[in-house]
Enzyme design. Structure first.
Site, PDB file in Angstrom:
ATOM      1  N   LYS A  11      -3.622 -56.735  73.899  1.00  0.00           N
ATOM      2  CA  LYS A  11      -2.219 -57.193  73.923  1.00  0.00           C
ATOM      3  C   LYS A  11      -2.040 -58.371  72.955  1.00  0.00           C
ATOM      4  CE  LYS A  11      -1.864 -55.243  78.496  1.00  0.00           C
ATOM      5  NZ  LYS A  11      -1.254 -55.249  79.817  1.00  0.00           N
ATOM      6  N   HIS A  95       3.142 -47.546  75.683  1.00  0.00           N
ATOM      7  CA  HIS A  95       2.722 -48.481  76.734  1.00  0.00           C
ATOM      8  C   HIS A  95       3.962 -48.959  77.497  1.00  0.00           C
ATOM      9  CE1 HIS A  95       1.127 -51.978  78.767  1.00  0.00           C
ATOM     10  NE2 HIS A  95      -0.076 -51.461  78.572  1.00  0.00           N
ATOM     11  N   GLU A  97       4.808 -51.751  78.598  1.00  0.00           N
ATOM     12  CA  GLU A  97       5.384 -53.018  78.124  1.00  0.00           C
ATOM     13  C   GLU A  97       6.303 -52.773  76.927  1.00  0.00           C
ATOM     14  OE1 GLU A  97       1.691 -55.174  77.754  1.00  0.00           O
ATOM     15  OE2 GLU A  97       1.528 -55.215  79.939  1.00  0.00           O
ATOM     16  N   GLU A 167      -1.087 -45.096  83.679  1.00  0.00           N
ATOM     17  CA  GLU A 167      -1.017 -46.505  84.054  1.00  0.00           C
ATOM     18  C   GLU A 167       0.191 -46.731  84.960  1.00  0.00           C
ATOM     19  OE1 GLU A 167      -3.174 -49.078  80.908  1.00  0.00           O
ATOM     20  OE2 GLU A 167      -1.127 -48.800  80.242  1.00  0.00           O
ATOM     21  N   GLY A 234      -6.707 -53.916  80.199  1.00  0.00           N
ATOM     22  CA  GLY A 234      -5.996 -55.048  79.618  1.00  0.00           C
ATOM     23  C   GLY A 234      -6.771 -56.335  79.835  1.00  0.00           C
TER      24      GLY A 234
HETATM   25  P1  PGA Z   1      -4.368 -54.654  82.917  1.00  0.00           P
HETATM   26  O1  PGA Z   1      -3.554 -53.909  81.755  1.00  0.00           O
HETATM   27  O2  PGA Z   1      -5.759 -54.077  82.906  1.00  0.00           O
HETATM   28  O3  PGA Z   1      -4.326 -56.098  82.553  1.00  0.00           O
HETATM   29  O4  PGA Z   1      -3.670 -54.345  84.198  1.00  0.00           O
HETATM   30  C1  PGA Z   1      -3.752 -52.551  81.483  1.00  0.00           C
HETATM   31  C2  PGA Z   1      -2.867 -52.123  80.347  1.00  0.00           C
HETATM   32  O5  PGA Z   1      -1.745 -52.641  80.243  1.00  0.00           O
HETATM   33  O6  PGA Z   1      -3.242 -51.271  79.532  1.00  0.00           O
END
Ligand code: PGA
Length: 250
Positions: A11, A95, A97, A167, A234
């Site tokens: 990220k 993703h 986000e 996810e 992540g």
């Molecule tokens: P996280 O994120 O392991 O911090 O929960 C996973 C991702 O967003 O791919």
């Protein structure tokens, strides 16, 4: 046999020098060559990290996104071809986000997938339900719609190249992981949907990764599930000891 894969999505973390140090630590700690380790750093680090990893068959580099158009006046954006020119071989698309903060719709995601494949990048395509959909028990329909609307335009040949990451949005960065029972249930569902559309060979060969608070403590139980082929990690990918422990969890 489908490939076991652990992808680290950094990220918006790590300066270039911190990133190079992390890669160095991961390389020193890595023991298994059977698992494909994919590092997804910020765009600015792709070339340097791809250069370091280019001779390692069990390592690869991914971008966290690419633009849906081939060129133009889009300040700050990066095309799939530019990503490929760094030596990266993979790109994360869709993703949650980006769906949330950049307003990416299925229409845009379809174009990104097509651009990525045309640039010979392998898409790691993310899907997952919201907490509202999970609570309302409509999560499987939500997942089915995401796959159908964004992926099922692909030819069997192109579909056979991609990786899927399941996810659940409620598990990302929250410390709340899906139980192995919940995750396996959705992975099995995804594979069955793919089987119905593309047949047994493609559905059996596609790698489906789990993502969402996957860490060194819970990876073993998740990866032991029949339809979970690894993880998209992540937070826990930012520490070499955690990332390495996850890659050793098969
Ligand atoms: P996280 O994120 O392991 O911090 O929960 C996973 C991702 O967003 O791919």
């Amino acid at each position: 046999m489908r490939r076991k894969i652990v992808a680290g999505n950094w990220k918006m973390n790590k300066s270039l020098s911190q990133g190079l140090q992390l890669v160095d630590e991961i390389l020193s700690a890595s023991t298994s060559t059977e698992v494909l380790k994919i590092i997804a750093p910020p765009f600015t680090h792709l070339t340097a990290i791809a250069e370091i990893l280019k001779s390692k068959a069990d390592f690869a580099v991914a971008a966290q996104d690419c633009h849906h158009l081939p060129s133009g006046a889009y300040t700050g954006e990066v095309t799939a071809e530019m990503v490929a020119s760094t030596g990266a071989k993979y790109v994360i698309i869709g993703h949650s986000e980006r769906r949330l903060y950049a307003g990416e719709t299925n229409d845009i995601l379809i174009q990104k997938l097509n651009r990525a494949l045309a640039a010979n990048l392998i898409p790691i395509f993310c899907i997952g339900e919201s907490i509202e959909e999970r609570n309302a028990k409509t999560h499987l329909e939500a997942i089915r719609a995401q796959i159908k609307e964004a992926l099922f335009h692909l030819s069997p040949n192109d579909f056979g190249k991609i990786i899927i990451a399941y996810e659940p949005v409620w598990a990302i960065g929250t410390g709340v992981t899906a139980t192995s029972y919940q995750a396996q249930g959705v992975h099995d569902f995804i594979r069955t949907e793919i089987n119905k559309k593309y047949g047994k060979e493609i559905s059996e060969n596609i790698s489906i990764l789990y993502g969402g608070s996957c860490n060194a403590q819970n990876a073993k139980e998740l990866f032991a599930c029949a339809d979970i082929d690894g993880g998209l990690i992540g937070g826990a990918s930012l520490k070499s000891s955690d990332f390495t422990a996850i890659t050793n969890s098969f």
